[in-house]
Motif scaffolding. Sequence first.
Motif, PDB file in Angstrom:
ATOM      1  N   GLY A  80      34.805 -73.392  59.868  1.00 44.75           N
ATOM      2  CA  GLY A  80      36.030 -73.350  60.653  1.00 44.75           C
ATOM      3  C   GLY A  80      36.375 -74.657  61.329  1.00 44.75           C
ATOM      4  O   GLY A  80      37.534 -74.878  61.711  1.00 44.75           O
ATOM      5  N   LEU A  81      35.395 -75.559  61.486  1.00 45.50           N
ATOM      6  CA  LEU A  81      35.679 -76.833  62.140  1.00 45.50           C
ATOM      7  C   LEU A  81      36.660 -77.682  61.345  1.00 45.50           C
ATOM      8  O   LEU A  81      37.458 -78.423  61.913  1.00 45.50           O
ATOM      9  CB  LEU A  81      34.377 -77.620  62.342  1.00 45.50           C
ATOM     10  N   ALA A  82      36.597 -77.561  60.025  1.00 44.85           N
ATOM     11  CA  ALA A  82      37.436 -78.406  59.179  1.00 44.85           C
ATOM     12  C   ALA A  82      38.919 -78.154  59.403  1.00 44.85           C
ATOM     13  O   ALA A  82      39.732 -79.081  59.340  1.00 44.85           O
ATOM     14  CB  ALA A  82      37.079 -78.186  57.712  1.00 44.85           C
ATOM     15  N   SER A  83      39.277 -76.907  59.665  1.00 43.89           N
ATOM     16  CA  SER A  83      40.705 -76.569  59.809  1.00 43.89           C
ATOM     17  C   SER A  83      41.329 -77.201  61.040  1.00 43.89           C
ATOM     18  O   SER A  83      42.561 -77.271  61.144  1.00 43.89           O
ATOM     19  CB  SER A  83      40.882 -75.048  59.849  1.00 43.89           C
ATOM     20  N   ASN A  84      40.509 -77.672  61.978  1.00 41.94           N
ATOM     21  CA  ASN A  84      41.041 -78.266  63.208  1.00 41.94           C
ATOM     22  C   ASN A  84      41.173 -79.784  63.133  1.00 41.94           C
ATOM     23  O   ASN A  84      41.628 -80.405  64.090  1.00 41.94           O
ATOM     24  CB  ASN A  84      40.126 -77.906  64.389  1.00 41.94           C
ATOM     25  N   ILE A  85      40.790 -80.370  61.998  1.00 39.57           N
ATOM     26  CA  ILE A  85      40.795 -81.831  61.898  1.00 39.57           C
ATOM     27  C   ILE A  85      42.192 -82.385  61.693  1.00 39.57           C
ATOM     28  O   ILE A  85      42.605 -83.363  62.320  1.00 39.57           O
ATOM     29  CB  ILE A  85      39.884 -82.287  60.740  1.00 39.57           C
ATOM     30  N   SER A  86      42.963 -81.776  60.792  1.00 36.77           N
ATOM     31  CA  SER A  86      44.294 -82.300  60.476  1.00 36.77           C
ATOM     32  C   SER A  86      45.204 -81.175  59.997  1.00 36.77           C
ATOM     33  O   SER A  86      44.771 -80.308  59.242  1.00 36.77           O
ATOM     34  CB  SER A  86      44.204 -83.387  59.401  1.00 36.77           C
ATOM     35  N   GLN A  87      46.434 -81.214  60.442  1.00 39.51           N
ATOM     36  CA  GLN A  87      47.441 -80.273  59.960  1.00 39.51           C
ATOM     37  C   GLN A  87      48.258 -80.863  58.818  1.00 39.51           C
ATOM     38  O   GLN A  87      49.092 -80.181  58.223  1.00 39.51           O
ATOM     39  CB  GLN A  87      48.382 -79.871  61.114  1.00 39.51           C
ATOM     40  N   ASP A  88      48.029 -82.141  58.511  1.00 40.96           N
ATOM     41  CA  ASP A  88      48.845 -82.846  57.527  1.00 40.96           C
ATOM     42  C   ASP A  88      48.173 -82.972  56.170  1.00 40.96           C
ATOM     43  O   ASP A  88      48.816 -83.390  55.205  1.00 40.96           O
ATOM     44  CB  ASP A  88      49.184 -84.252  58.040  1.00 40.96           C
ATOM     45  N   GLU A  89      46.891 -82.635  56.078  1.00 39.65           N
ATOM     46  CA  GLU A  89      46.199 -82.776  54.809  1.00 39.65           C
ATOM     47  C   GLU A  89      45.094 -81.746  54.707  1.00 39.65           C
ATOM     48  O   GLU A  89      44.664 -81.152  55.701  1.00 39.65           O
ATOM     49  CB  GLU A  89      45.618 -84.174  54.661  1.00 39.65           C
ATOM     50  N   ARG A  90      44.604 -81.552  53.493  1.00 45.85           N
ATOM     51  CA  ARG A  90      43.516 -80.605  53.259  1.00 45.85           C
ATOM     52  C   ARG A  90      42.193 -81.216  53.723  1.00 45.85           C
ATOM     53  O   ARG A  90      41.823 -82.325  53.350  1.00 45.85           O
ATOM     54  CB  ARG A  90      43.427 -80.277  51.774  1.00 45.85           C
ATOM     55  N   VAL A  91      41.464 -80.463  54.545  1.00 46.13           N
ATOM     56  CA  VAL A  91      40.133 -80.834  55.003  1.00 46.13           C
ATOM     57  C   VAL A  91      39.251 -79.597  54.841  1.00 46.13           C
ATOM     58  O   VAL A  91      39.620 -78.503  55.299  1.00 46.13           O
ATOM     59  CB  VAL A  91      40.127 -81.318  56.464  1.00 46.13           C
ATOM     60  N   MET A  92      38.098 -79.756  54.195  1.00 43.42           N
ATOM     61  CA  MET A  92      37.264 -78.593  53.873  1.00 43.42           C
ATOM     62  C   MET A  92      35.799 -78.863  54.190  1.00 43.42           C
ATOM     63  O   MET A  92      35.326 -79.995  54.119  1.00 43.42           O
ATOM     64  CB  MET A  92      37.371 -78.263  52.367  1.00 43.42           C
ATOM     65  N   LEU A  93      35.080 -77.798  54.520  1.00 44.18           N
ATOM     66  CA  LEU A  93      33.625 -77.818  54.582  1.00 44.18           C
ATOM     67  C   LEU A  93      33.136 -76.582  53.845  1.00 44.18           C
ATOM     68  O   LEU A  93      33.480 -75.451  54.216  1.00 44.18           O
ATOM     69  CB  LEU A  93      33.113 -77.839  56.019  1.00 44.18           C
ATOM     70  N   THR A  94      32.360 -76.797  52.793  1.00 51.05           N
ATOM     71  CA  THR A  94      31.857 -75.702  51.970  1.00 51.05           C
ATOM     72  C   THR A  94      30.345 -75.616  52.111  1.00 51.05           C
ATOM     73  O   THR A  94      29.640 -76.602  51.854  1.00 51.05           O
ATOM     74  CB  THR A  94      32.218 -75.923  50.487  1.00 51.05           C
ATOM     75  N   LEU A  95      29.833 -74.462  52.536  1.00 53.57           N
ATOM     76  CA  LEU A  95      28.393 -74.265  52.625  1.00 53.57           C
ATOM     77  C   LEU A  95      27.808 -74.122  51.223  1.00 53.57           C
ATOM     78  O   LEU A  95      28.365 -73.421  50.375  1.00 53.57           O
ATOM     79  CB  LEU A  95      28.075 -73.025  53.458  1.00 53.57           C
ATOM     80  N   ILE A  96      26.683 -74.793  50.982  1.00 48.43           N
ATOM     81  CA  ILE A  96      26.120 -74.899  49.634  1.00 48.43           C
ATOM     82  C   ILE A  96      24.774 -74.190  49.491  1.00 48.43           C
ATOM     83  O   ILE A  96      24.529 -73.475  48.523  1.00 48.43           O
ATOM     84  CB  ILE A  96      25.953 -76.384  49.248  1.00 48.43           C
TER      85      ILE A  96
END
Length: 378
Positions: A212-228
Motif C-alpha cells: 500500500g505504500l506505493a500508491s501514496n508515492i505519486s498520483q501522476d505515474e504508476r508506482v508498484m511494490l510486489t511481494l515475491i
Amino acid sequence: MHKTHWQKIRHRLHQHPELSGNELATARFVTSRLQQLKPDRLYTDIGGYGVAACFDSPHPGPVVLFRAELDALPINEINTFAHRSVTPGVSHKCGHDGHMTILLSLASYIADNQPERGTAIVLFQPAEETGEGARAIVGDPAFSELAPDYCFALHNLPGHPMGQVMIRSGSFNCASRGLTIELTGKTAHAAYPETGISPASAIAELIQTLPGLASNISQDERVMLTLIHCTLGEAAFGTSPGQAKLLATLRSESDSAMHRLIETVTDHCHAIAAQHSLSIGFQWDDVFAASRNDAECAEYVAQAARECGQPVKWLDEPFRWSEDFGAISAASRGAMFALGAGEKTPQIHNPDYDFPDQLITTGTDIFAAIYRQLLRET
C-alpha cells in the motif's frame, strides 16, 4: 544475402545460450562475424564481454549507436525443434538471439552502404537480464571513445500483431529493483517463546502494509511494490524463530519516483523493526533505471517504421517491464521501441518461446531506415 543466412545465424545463437556475465563464446562468435565486415574500429570486452563495431565516415556528423543484448536466461527449454538449446537449464527466452541477428544483419547493411557522414556503431551488450550490463558499458572507458549522440534499441513483444512498432516519447520502460529485507531477533525454545525475539509479527505487518505504500508515492505515474517471497525461521517445531526474510520488487515509471519509493519503504521497515526490537538489513538486486525516449528519436523510429510499411502504435503509457537500455539512453539521446512478435507467439520467458524469424528482416529494415535518416542524407 538471402534471409535464410540470417535464420541460420539466429538458430546457431539460439542453440548456444550463455547466462549474464558469462557470454564469452557468444561474444567471440559475434566478433568473428563483425571482423568479416572490416569495420573501422572494433572494441571487445567492454563492460564485461561487450562488443562494438564502428563504421566511420571521413565527414563530420552524428554518432549513432544501435544496441542488442548477448545474454540468455536460466530457463529450461521445452521446444523440440532442431535449433533448441543444447545447454540444459539455459535458453534464449527473451529473444536476444533474434536481436543479435538483427544487429549483425544491420552491420552487414552498413558495411555495404557506408555512412556519408558521422559514425555508425553496433553494440552487443552483456548482462541485460540482471540490469548490470548497460551500466557497465557506460562506465567503461571505451564508452567515452564511442560517445554516441543517438542510440536506438528494440525488443520483440509477443501478444501484439507481427511487425507492429510500439513507441512513445518520455518513459518507455519502468525502473525496477529487487529488495531483500532481513529481520534478525533471537531464537528461543518453542515452549518459552517469550525468552526470544521473534520477527513473526513484524514480517506479518510488513506483508500487510508494504504494497500500500506505493500508491501514496505519486498520483501522476504508476508506482508498484510486489511481494515475491518470504521465509520465517526454520522447519523445527521446537524452535521459536529468530530470523525472517521478505523479498519484494519495486517498480515505477520514473527514477525520481523510485528514489521516493525506496526512501518510504526503508523508513517504514526501520520503524517496524525498531518497534519489535529487531535488527534489519537490506539488499538490492536486479537494479534497472527507467528507460526514457527522446521525442525526436521516437519520431525517427516512427518515420522509419512508416517507410518500411510497418504499422505504428503510439503508446499512452510505458510498459511495466524493465530494460537496462535506460542507462545508455541517459548518456545520449535515444529511443527504444517494441516490435510485435505475433498474438499467438508464446510470451517471453515462457519455456516454449522462440523468436520469430520473420522479424529479422523487419527489425533490420527499421534500423537501416533510421541509419539512413541520420547518416546517409546529404
